[in-house]
Design a protein around this motif. Structure first.
Motif: not given
Length: 325
Positions: A257-260, A265-266, A284-286
């Motif tokens: 959930c959080f790493l992508p 963001y980074i 893709l992260a969502y």
């Protein structure tokens, strides 16, 4: 920029576009294949999370605090997937990139709302694992079905208030220059930045929502520091591994959930990403976590696997009995 609807107050005129234009991927050959790929992700996500919801509903042994959290996570996954991907299909595959002002706000609300519920569910599941491992003798006194239902009720109410406030503030903005949203859905950031009047309150709410979002993995990280410290006190490796196995599924969910999205963001902050790269990485992260979450629980949770195996055995026995008759 299309027909403008103006709502007047004594001191200020607020101008809203009748429609927004969602730009999506631009100048990218064969971009339709990417949206078809997202459609397959959508199908797997809906089917997988529906199966998880059905299993938890049918199996009485899964009516426990942990699986109340999993149930809420699956609901949030289905909600976010339905809020995001079908609209992308309609917008880009069927060349319907214009969206009305009110429909844009509704899309914005549901995407952010269900994403917030996803984060909250993972935090509550981390709390469940923290109590189970760090305070095992008090677990049933602190965590039970009533407490978990109350916690999630509060989370849904607070999330609704926070996201609804953020979205409603967009109606106070005036759009007099452009109506093109540089994103793949009605993204709050690109929308409020187009305003030609004071958008400081919307900017503050955007920063507040981002802080809340990133507070979730930080809270989970701190809870696992306490868990690992407690595990270090267990004298045998067998005991440590046994306790850690109960956290594997949750840790995988947190990573997925959080790493992508954190990496996206980074990368956006540190690198000069093209709009197309940013759209692909964030979409893709969502989209991917809701697809992977039910797979992780089916493959890594003994209770779910036992239920499925029992169901298959009963079905096989029923078929064998029918054939013998």
């Amino acid at each position: 920029m299309g027909i403008l609807n103006a709502s007047f107050s004594p001191n200020i005129s607020v101008m809203h576009p009748e429609y927004f234009l969602i730009s999506g991927l631009s100048g990218m050959p064969n971009s339709n294949y990417y949206y078809v790929f997202l459609f397959f992700i959508y199908i797997i996500s809906v089917i997988g999370n529906s199966i998880v919801l059905l299993i938890i509903y049918l199996d009485q042994s899964l009516h426990s605090p942990k699986y109340i959290g999993v149930f809420n996570l699956a609901l949030a996954d289905i909600g976010e997937t339905n809020a995001l991907i079908p609209n992308m299909m309609k917008t880009f595959l069927f060349d319907s990139q214009y969206i009305s002002f009110n429909a844009c706000l509704a899309n914005m609300f549901f995407v952010y709302f269900f994403n917030t519920i996803q984060c909250v569910s993972l935090v509550v599941l981390a709390f469940d694992r923290f109590i189970a491992i760090c305070l095992p003798l008090r677990y049933h006194a602190i965590v039970n079905n009533s407490v978990m239902c109350s916690v999630f009720s509060v989370c849904w109410i607070v999330s609704t208030f926070l996201v609804a406030t953020t979205v409603s503030l967009v109606t106070r903005l005036s759009f007099c220059k452009s109506n093109e949203i540089q994103s793949y859905f009605c993204d709050h950031g690109p929308v409020y930045r187009m305003a030609c009047n004071d958008n400081s309150i919307s900017s503050f709410m955007a920063k507040l929502n981002t802080a809340v979002y990133f507070a979730a993995p930080l809270t989970i990280f701190l809870s696992y520091l306490c868990i690992f410290f407690t595990l270090s006190k267990i004298t045998t490796w067998e005991g440590r591994i046994k306790a850690l196995k109960t956290c594997v599924s949750h840790l995988l969910l947190v990573g997925v959930c959080f790493l992508p999205i954190i990496c996206a963001y980074i990368a956006a902050l540190m690198l000069s990403l093209s709009p197309n790269v940013r759209i692909i990485s964030t979409s893709l992260a969502y989209a991917v976590p809701p697809m992977l979450n039910p797979i992780i629980y089916v493959l890594n949770t003994a209770e779910v696997k036992n239920f499925i195996q029992t169901l298959i055995k009963k079905k096989s026995a029923s078929i064998a009995h029918s054939l013998s008759d």
